[in-house]
Scaffold this active site. Structure first.
Site, short mmCIF file in Angstrom:
data_model
loop_
_atom_site.label_atom_id
_atom_site.label_comp_id
_atom_site.label_asym_id
_atom_site.label_seq_id
_atom_site.Cartn_x
_atom_site.Cartn_y
_atom_site.Cartn_z
N HIS A 76 0.87 -1.19 0.00
CA HIS A 76 0.00 0.00 0.00
C HIS A 76 0.90 1.24 0.00
O HIS A 76 2.03 1.17 0.51
CB HIS A 76 -0.83 -0.06 1.30
CG HIS A 76 -1.89 0.98 1.42
ND1 HIS A 76 -1.64 2.26 1.84
CD2 HIS A 76 -3.22 0.92 1.20
CE1 HIS A 76 -2.76 2.93 1.89
NE2 HIS A 76 -3.75 2.14 1.49
N ASP A 78 2.99 -4.64 8.10
CA ASP A 78 1.78 -3.85 7.94
C ASP A 78 0.61 -4.82 8.08
O ASP A 78 0.33 -5.62 7.18
CB ASP A 78 1.82 -3.19 6.56
CG ASP A 78 0.49 -2.55 6.18
OD1 ASP A 78 -0.51 -2.76 6.89
OD2 ASP A 78 0.45 -1.87 5.14
N GLN A 105 -4.60 -5.33 6.97
CA GLN A 105 -5.60 -6.25 6.42
C GLN A 105 -5.60 -7.62 7.11
O GLN A 105 -6.45 -8.45 6.81
CB GLN A 105 -5.37 -6.44 4.92
CG GLN A 105 -5.52 -5.17 4.10
CD GLN A 105 -6.95 -4.63 4.07
OE1 GLN A 105 -7.90 -5.33 4.41
NE2 GLN A 105 -7.09 -3.37 3.70
N LYS A 130 -10.52 -1.03 10.54
CA LYS A 130 -10.71 -2.23 9.71
C LYS A 130 -11.10 -3.42 10.59
O LYS A 130 -11.27 -4.53 10.10
CB LYS A 130 -9.43 -2.53 8.94
CG LYS A 130 -9.06 -1.42 7.94
CD LYS A 130 -7.98 -1.83 7.02
CE LYS A 130 -7.28 -0.68 6.34
NZ LYS A 130 -8.05 -0.02 5.30
N CYS A 144 -4.85 2.40 -3.64
CA CYS A 144 -3.60 2.92 -3.04
C CYS A 144 -2.43 1.96 -3.26
O CYS A 144 -1.55 1.84 -2.39
CB CYS A 144 -3.77 3.23 -1.55
SG CYS A 144 -5.02 4.46 -1.22
N1 C6P Z 1 -6.33 0.35 2.92
C1 C6P Z 1 -8.13 -0.01 1.34
O1 C6P Z 1 -9.22 0.29 0.83
P1 C6P Z 1 -4.94 3.44 7.45
O2 C6P Z 1 -5.68 4.24 6.40
O3 C6P Z 1 -3.78 4.19 8.01
O4 C6P Z 1 -5.81 2.84 8.50
O5 C6P Z 1 -4.35 2.16 6.67
C2 C6P Z 1 -3.57 2.31 5.53
C3 C6P Z 1 -3.32 0.98 4.92
C4 C6P Z 1 -2.06 0.42 5.04
N2 C6P Z 1 -1.79 -0.81 4.59
C5 C6P Z 1 -2.72 -1.56 3.99
C6 C6P Z 1 -2.37 -2.94 3.53
C7 C6P Z 1 -4.02 -1.05 3.83
O6 C6P Z 1 -4.94 -1.81 3.25
C8 C6P Z 1 -4.32 0.26 4.29
C9 C6P Z 1 -5.67 0.86 4.05
C10 C6P Z 1 -7.66 0.77 2.56
O7 C6P Z 1 -7.45 -0.94 0.93
C11 C6P Z 1 -7.83 2.23 2.37
S1 C6P Z 1 -6.74 2.87 1.12
#
Ligand code: C6P
Length: 405
Positions: A122, A199, A202, A225, A363
């Site tokens: 991401h 990370d 997910q 999430k 993203c």
């Molecule tokens: N992905 C998606 O629709 P935040 O926004 O900080 O909570 O997480 C960012 C992020 C980082 N790593 C991964 C693997 C992610 O999937 C995400 C967030 C969402 O896939 C919003 S772009």
């Protein structure tokens, strides 16, 4: 089989119509919906318990502090961290990775060092490392993936060297759904004394996390999430790293003593938690962890796997269907394209039928470049989704494809 309807009834937002059709929410990888107990926890806190934390001797401040710190212990147990002071509250995964890129960079990185990430990261797990590399003259290296969406581990072995200071990979890809072999990655990285950041944006809603068993150095999760509120997440860091690293933000709470000449820093975890934290959402995050544990993470994962398989079997019959991400180890995420129909067009027609899916690059623009596609349509499942919803989604998808072909 999971009795999903009583669980679903705990989510008031799902009881609505969108565009005259019952809402089918398949955008859970972006952000999942919140059960009543999470919403109630925020309301209860503001109606009964609000005061600033760690500051006052007065009753309300102590009550707020107790509730806030109880969530740190809950998160510690959820991730099986050795110490509660290894749990740092942040705004979410993005802030956690930026914190590490900044503090780890300042503390350890020198010109010529290397940071290793993967082709399926991401933007949150790409851009902070690019910024670190620019600042300190380090180099960013990328582990490639195969057509199915698996990391090419032979290339990882070749890229890993004494120059590698940190490896940053996701546990589960938000676009492909691939579950990565992070245990092997951590083991191999440690052999060259590189730290590993996982990370877990997910993975946290679907996979049991055990940071001690994995021997992860840093592991990041986002509450929103995981059926919890937005704006709160956890950075787990091994005590030794966190003790050695310089702080991220300066301000109240993170200090021990301040004079105009010199400041000494507070101990963990407060050294990394400058300013008034997001108290209400942290407390409600505790309620979200309770929700996940009440259902059971294995039960959730199993149900989502059933929904995934049920959907894929029917979707595969649609002419021109192309799944993007077909690794053997996969979470409940389905990215796809149909013929040369643009993903936005499919998403818009599905929305007209009350179905929420995500379209676009998710993203992960470099990943789209890898597959030479503009984006995908992504359906992602949560514990409250039903097989009937999957059937309705497939029916609506077929209709959309006919309309757009
Ligand atoms: N992905 C998606 O629709 P935040 O926004 O900080 O909570 O997480 C960012 C992020 C980082 N790593 C991964 C693997 C992610 O999937 C995400 C967030 C969402 O896939 C919003 S772009």
């Amino acid at each position: 089989m999971l009795d999903v309807l009583p669980i679903r009834a705990e989510f008031p937002i799902l009881e609505q119509e969108v565009n005259g059709k019952p809402l089918i929410y398949f955008d859970n990888a972006a952000s999942s919906q919140k059960p009543r107990e999470v919403v109630e926890a925020i309301k209860r806190y503001y109606e009964h318990d609000h005061a600033n934390v760690h500051r006052g001797v007065h009753h309300l401040s102590q009550r707020a502090t107790d509730q806030f710190e109880a969530v740190r212990k809950k998160a510690q147990a959820f991730m099986n961290a050795a110490h509660d002071h290894e749990i740092i509250f942040t705004r979410g995964v993005t802030e956690s990775i930026n914190l590490i890129a900044s503090s780890f960079g300042k503390t350890y990185i020198e010109e010529g060092d290397e940071i290793l990430i993967s082709a399926m990261e991401h933007h949150s797990n790409i851009v902070p490392w690019q910024m670190l590399c620019q600042e300190w003259g380090a180099e960013l290296k990328v582990i490639p993936i195969d057509e199915e969406g698996n990391l090419i581990m032979e290339r990882f072995d070749e890229l890993l060297s004494g120059k590698t200071k940190l490896v940053a990979v996701n546990h589960v890809s938000n676009t492909l759904g691939t579950v990565n072999p992070i245990r092997e990655i951590i083991e191999k990285a440690h052999k060259v004394a590189a730290a590993v950041l996982i990370d877990g944006a997910q993975s946290a809603p679907h996979i049991k996390i055990d940071v001690q068993d994995l021997d992860a150095d840093f592991y990041c999760i986002s509450s929103h999430k995981m059926y919890g509120p937005t704006g709160i997440g956890v950075l787990y860091g091994k005590e030794q790293w966190l003790n050695e690293m310089v702080p991220y933000h300066g301000g109240g709470e993170m200090i021990e003593t301040v004079t105009f000449e010199e400041t000494t820093y507070n101990g963990l975890p407060f050294k990394f938690e400058a300013g008034t934290p997001n108290i209400a959402d942290t407390i409600a995050f505790g309620a979200a962890i309770d929700f996940i544990e009440r259902i059971g993470i294995e039960v959730i994962a199993h149900w989502e796997r059933e929904l995934h398989n049920h959907a894929v079997a029917q979707m595969a019959e649609i002419e021109g269907m192309r799944f993007v991400g077909t690794a053997a180890e996969k979470a409940g995420v389905i990215s796809f394209l149909v013929g040369d129909i643009h993903p936005y067009d499919l998403g818009a027609i599905l929305d007209q039928q009350g179905i929420a899916v995500r379209t676009g690059h998710h993203c992960t623009q470099p990943l789209m470049d890898r597959y030479q596609i503009p984006g995908t349509v992504r359906a992602s499942f949560a514990v409250y989704n039903t097989k009937q919803e999957v059937d309705d989604f497939v029916k609506a998808l077929k209709k959309a494809v006919t309309l757009l072909s």
